[in-house]
Design an enzyme around this catalytic site. Structure first.
Site, PDB file in Angstrom:
ATOM      1  N   SER A 115      15.904   4.342  10.156  1.00 28.45           N
ATOM      2  CA  SER A 115      16.166   3.833   8.805  1.00 28.45           C
ATOM      3  C   SER A 115      15.509   4.743   7.770  1.00 28.45           C
ATOM      4  O   SER A 115      16.064   5.008   6.700  1.00 28.45           O
ATOM      5  CB  SER A 115      15.603   2.417   8.635  1.00 28.45           C
ATOM      6  OG  SER A 115      16.537   1.462   9.060  1.00 28.45           O
ATOM      7  N   ASP A 125       4.011   6.551  11.390  1.00 28.39           N
ATOM      8  CA  ASP A 125       4.004   7.431  10.213  1.00 28.39           C
ATOM      9  C   ASP A 125       5.302   7.378   9.416  1.00 28.39           C
ATOM     10  O   ASP A 125       5.851   8.417   9.022  1.00 28.39           O
ATOM     11  CB  ASP A 125       3.706   8.886  10.619  1.00 28.39           C
ATOM     12  CG  ASP A 125       2.280   9.048  11.109  1.00 28.39           C
ATOM     13  OD1 ASP A 125       1.387   8.396  10.545  1.00 28.39           O
ATOM     14  OD2 ASP A 125       2.069   9.804  12.069  1.00 28.39           O
ATOM     15  N   HIS A 179       0.839  -1.211   0.000  1.00 32.93           N
ATOM     16  CA  HIS A 179       0.000   0.000   0.000  1.00 32.93           C
ATOM     17  C   HIS A 179       0.868   1.252   0.000  1.00 32.93           C
ATOM     18  O   HIS A 179       0.410   2.316  -0.377  1.00 32.93           O
ATOM     19  CB  HIS A 179      -0.978   0.010   1.184  1.00 32.93           C
ATOM     20  CG  HIS A 179      -0.350   0.376   2.494  1.00 32.93           C
ATOM     21  ND1 HIS A 179       0.477  -0.468   3.182  1.00 32.93           N
ATOM     22  CD2 HIS A 179      -0.423   1.508   3.233  1.00 32.93           C
ATOM     23  CE1 HIS A 179       0.881   0.117   4.290  1.00 32.93           C
ATOM     24  NE2 HIS A 179       0.361   1.326   4.344  1.00 32.93           N
ATOM     25  N   ARG A 180       2.104   1.107   0.428  1.00 31.49           N
ATOM     26  CA  ARG A 180       3.095   2.191   0.318  1.00 31.49           C
ATOM     27  C   ARG A 180       4.376   1.577  -0.213  1.00 31.49           C
ATOM     28  O   ARG A 180       4.747   0.478   0.181  1.00 31.49           O
ATOM     29  CB  ARG A 180       3.396   2.780   1.687  1.00 31.49           C
ATOM     30  CG  ARG A 180       2.201   3.448   2.315  1.00 31.49           C
ATOM     31  CD  ARG A 180       2.561   4.855   2.653  1.00 31.49           C
ATOM     32  NE  ARG A 180       1.456   5.506   3.315  1.00 31.49           N
ATOM     33  CZ  ARG A 180       1.281   6.808   3.311  1.00 31.49           C
ATOM     34  NH1 ARG A 180       2.116   7.568   2.656  1.00 31.49           N
ATOM     35  NH2 ARG A 180       0.279   7.345   3.950  1.00 31.49           N
ATOM     36  N   LYS A 190       9.739  -2.165   3.411  1.00 25.17           N
ATOM     37  CA  LYS A 190      10.906  -2.001   4.275  1.00 25.17           C
ATOM     38  C   LYS A 190      10.880  -3.031   5.377  1.00 25.17           C
ATOM     39  O   LYS A 190       9.836  -3.315   5.955  1.00 25.17           O
ATOM     40  CB  LYS A 190      10.845  -0.586   4.885  1.00 25.17           C
ATOM     41  CG  LYS A 190      12.001  -0.197   5.746  1.00 25.17           C
ATOM     42  CD  LYS A 190      12.951   0.689   4.981  1.00 25.17           C
ATOM     43  CE  LYS A 190      14.286   0.892   5.672  1.00 25.17           C
ATOM     44  NZ  LYS A 190      15.118  -0.297   5.715  1.00 25.17           N
ATOM     45  N   LYS A 237       3.812  -1.546  12.110  1.00 22.15           N
ATOM     46  CA  LYS A 237       4.768  -0.661  12.796  1.00 22.15           C
ATOM     47  C   LYS A 237       4.982   0.628  11.996  1.00 22.15           C
ATOM     48  O   LYS A 237       4.903   1.726  12.539  1.00 22.15           O
ATOM     49  CB  LYS A 237       6.092  -1.444  12.899  1.00 22.15           C
ATOM     50  CG  LYS A 237       7.109  -0.893  13.822  1.00 22.15           C
ATOM     51  CD  LYS A 237       8.335  -1.818  13.877  1.00 22.15           C
ATOM     52  CE  LYS A 237       7.971  -3.242  14.290  1.00 22.15           C
ATOM     53  NZ  LYS A 237       9.132  -4.119  14.420  1.00 22.15           N
ATOM     54  N   LYS A 260      10.153  -8.302   5.178  1.00 21.59           N
ATOM     55  CA  LYS A 260      11.173  -8.929   6.032  1.00 21.59           C
ATOM     56  C   LYS A 260      11.903  -9.976   5.209  1.00 21.59           C
ATOM     57  O   LYS A 260      11.349 -10.561   4.279  1.00 21.59           O
ATOM     58  CB  LYS A 260      10.516  -9.613   7.242  1.00 21.59           C
ATOM     59  CG  LYS A 260      11.443  -9.752   8.416  1.00 21.59           C
ATOM     60  CD  LYS A 260      11.563  -8.440   9.152  1.00 21.59           C
ATOM     61  CE  LYS A 260      12.455  -8.517  10.353  1.00 21.59           C
ATOM     62  NZ  LYS A 260      12.344  -7.298  11.171  1.00 21.59           N
TER      63      LYS A 260
END
Ligand code: NAD
Length: 478
Positions: free
Chosen positions: A369, A106, A72-73, A77, A101, A113
């Site tokens: 990060s 935000d 969705h984004r 990561k 998370k 992962k």
């Protein structure tokens, strides 16, 4: 929506089932339609790979994974784990936790992962390097890595060294890619990493606990006084997260009375000198024989010692229905991912233990990060443009005060007042703000629902709501 008539047997849940269970528990508080909830919960891409690697004269087949839980984004990561326990279920669970998370704090990424089924401590650095480079090559081949695609980071069993190998392999295979350095975070500072990333998860845990303990009424409910000062703390795991958490929490006046490692625990009611123990373990490769305090051979039993705050910072499923009844801590902060099983959680919540969930409390790593990735894309160190300007501006201001009052400000005060922000100052400030803001969101959500929900459920609901809003903003699920 889970059928309320179907009773979930909490004892038999796998790690990824546990994450889904927490999701289902929070879903009714979000008002999201079922189709959207199903889309948010499901893993979008799972890449399992096997590749051969030379171990001296023999060749071994290595099992590895990369799971992108939510697109969705973009980019997605999440860390890369080296452990013999790695399997598809574990990586799926960890990838899903990353989605929730990132949304909660935000950080504009989807969750992912990676994992390689090896023991990093029993593998030579040369073979580890071969495995890491081959794994990265496999990710490149399938378009599973890149600054706008999927950005790995360190996790259990990996650190700066592995991230530097990933970076080097990626930029070698993608010559001329201007944003190539943003393909991985947690890199050494000399390789376009960022100051403060190594300790970010541990520092974030402490910022979170400092905020949580600042509410006198919440502390009164669990029979604790306000503030971290004087709190007795137990930490499980003296790796990246555990070491920095234990080290930094002492700066806030807390006393670390026990550290539980894989091969034993150290207990000292007067407080453990964390750096001294860390150095000892680095040299001896064990905590056994540590001369200060008492060494407990049965490491897991150290989690049951009397304390105010227990911080599991090693692996998942450390607190189960077996040891939960004997846990004495008033607060448990999940610095590790998934250290408490749902069955244990039920027991602990009944006992009134305040559980601070992983998706919030260990989000400091991905937050910094994100700052590293921004630095890589902007190609400039934070603070570089404004530091001197700030210092000159502040100096002029102090001079004006001196001229107007006729008094001289002491030099030590001037030095601290005029100091322009360095990268580390900005990183820590952004991290602290993130941890405080996210906790306030969770706390307010929980308060609005009175005693109906626990902190984890509130954190999941806040997170799901944020993901729901980004799907709505895309025009999907009207
Ligand atoms: P690490 O490899 O640096 O350290 C883990 C430590 O735990 C090691 O010292 C290991 O010996 C110890 N350990 C292993 N089994 C144990 C046991 N049974 N009892 C006590 N100690 C044991 O890993 P890390 O990066 O510190 O990660 C720890 C946890 O934190 C993991 O769950 C990871 O997913 C989570 N986490 C890490 C980061 C990060 O930035 N590194 C971010 C968020 C969450």
């Amino acid at each position: 929506m889970p059928d309320k008539n179907v009773k979930v047997n909490l004892k038999n849940l796998s790690f990824s089932d546990s994450v889904s269970y927490y999701f289902d528990k929070a879903a009714p508080f979000t008002g999201a339609p079922q189709g959207l909830l199903d889309q948010i919960k499901t893993c979008n891409s799972i890449y399992k790979m096997n590749f051969p690697v030379k171990y001296g004269n023999e060749v071994r087949v290595i099992e590895a994974y990369r799971v992108q839980h939510s697109h969705h984004r973009m980019p997605t990561k999440g860390g890369i784990r080296y452990s013999l326990q790695v399997d598809q279920d574990e990586v799926m669970a960890l990838a899903a936790l990353m989605t929730y998370k990132c949304a909660l704090v935000d950080v504009p990424f989807g969750g992912a992962k990676g994992g390689i089924k090896i023991s990093p401590r029993q593998t030579s650095p040369e073979i580890l390097e071969n495995i890491t480079r081959r794994y990265t090559t496999e990710l490149v081949k399938k378009n599973f890595i890149g600054p706008g695609i999927d950005v790995p980071a360190p996790d259990y069993g990996t650190g700066e060294r592995e991230m530097a190998w990933i970076l080097d392999t990626y930029v070698t295979l993608n010559p001329g890619e201007i944003n190539g350095y943003g393909c991985v975070t947690g890199k050494p500072v000399s390789q376009n990493g960022i100051h403060g990333r190594t300790e970010a998860t541990g520092r974030g845990v402490v910022y979170a606990l400092n905020e949580i303990c600042s509410y006198a009424d919440d502390m009164k409910d669990i029979k604790l006084t306000k503030g971290l000062d004087g709190k007795r703390v137990i930490v499980q795991g003296l790796g990246n997260v555990g070491y920095h958490t234990a080290r930094i929490i002492r700066e806030y006046g807390a006393k670390v009375i026990a550290i539980a490692e894989a091969d034993g625990a150290v207990y000292d009611e007067n407080g453990i000198d964390i750096d001294d123990l860390y150095k000892y373990r680095q040299e001896k490769k064990s905590v056994k024989g540590y001369p200060k305090g008492k060494v407990i051979a049965d490491s897991i039993s150290a989690l049951e010692l009397d304390c105010d705050i227990l911080i599991p910072a090693a692996l998942e499923r450390q607190i189960t229905e077996k040891n939960a009844p004997r846990i004495k801590a008033k607060i448990i902060a999940e610095a590790a991912n998934g250290p408490i099983t749902p069955a244990a959680e039920q027991i602990l919540l009944k006992k009134g233990v305040m559980i601070i969930p992983d998706i919030y409390v260990n989000a400091g790593g991905v937050t910094v990060s994100y700052f590293e990735w921004l630095k890589n894309l902007s190609h400039v160190r934070f603070g570089r443009m404004q530091k001197r300007w700030e210092e000159k501006h502040q100096t002029n201001f102090i001079k004006l005060i001196e001229d107007l009052t006729g008094k001289t400000v002491p030099k030590a005060r001037i030095d601290s007042l005029i100091h322009g922000a360095d990268e580390i100052d900005l990183v820590n400030s952004g991290l602290e703000d993130t941890m405080i803001e996210a906790y306030q969101d969770i706390r307010e959500f929980k308060k609005r629902r009175k005693s109906e929900i626990d902190i984890r459920t509130a954190a999941f609901a806040v997170s799901i709501n944020k993901i729901k809003n980004s799907y709505y903003a895309m025009g999907i699920f009207p």
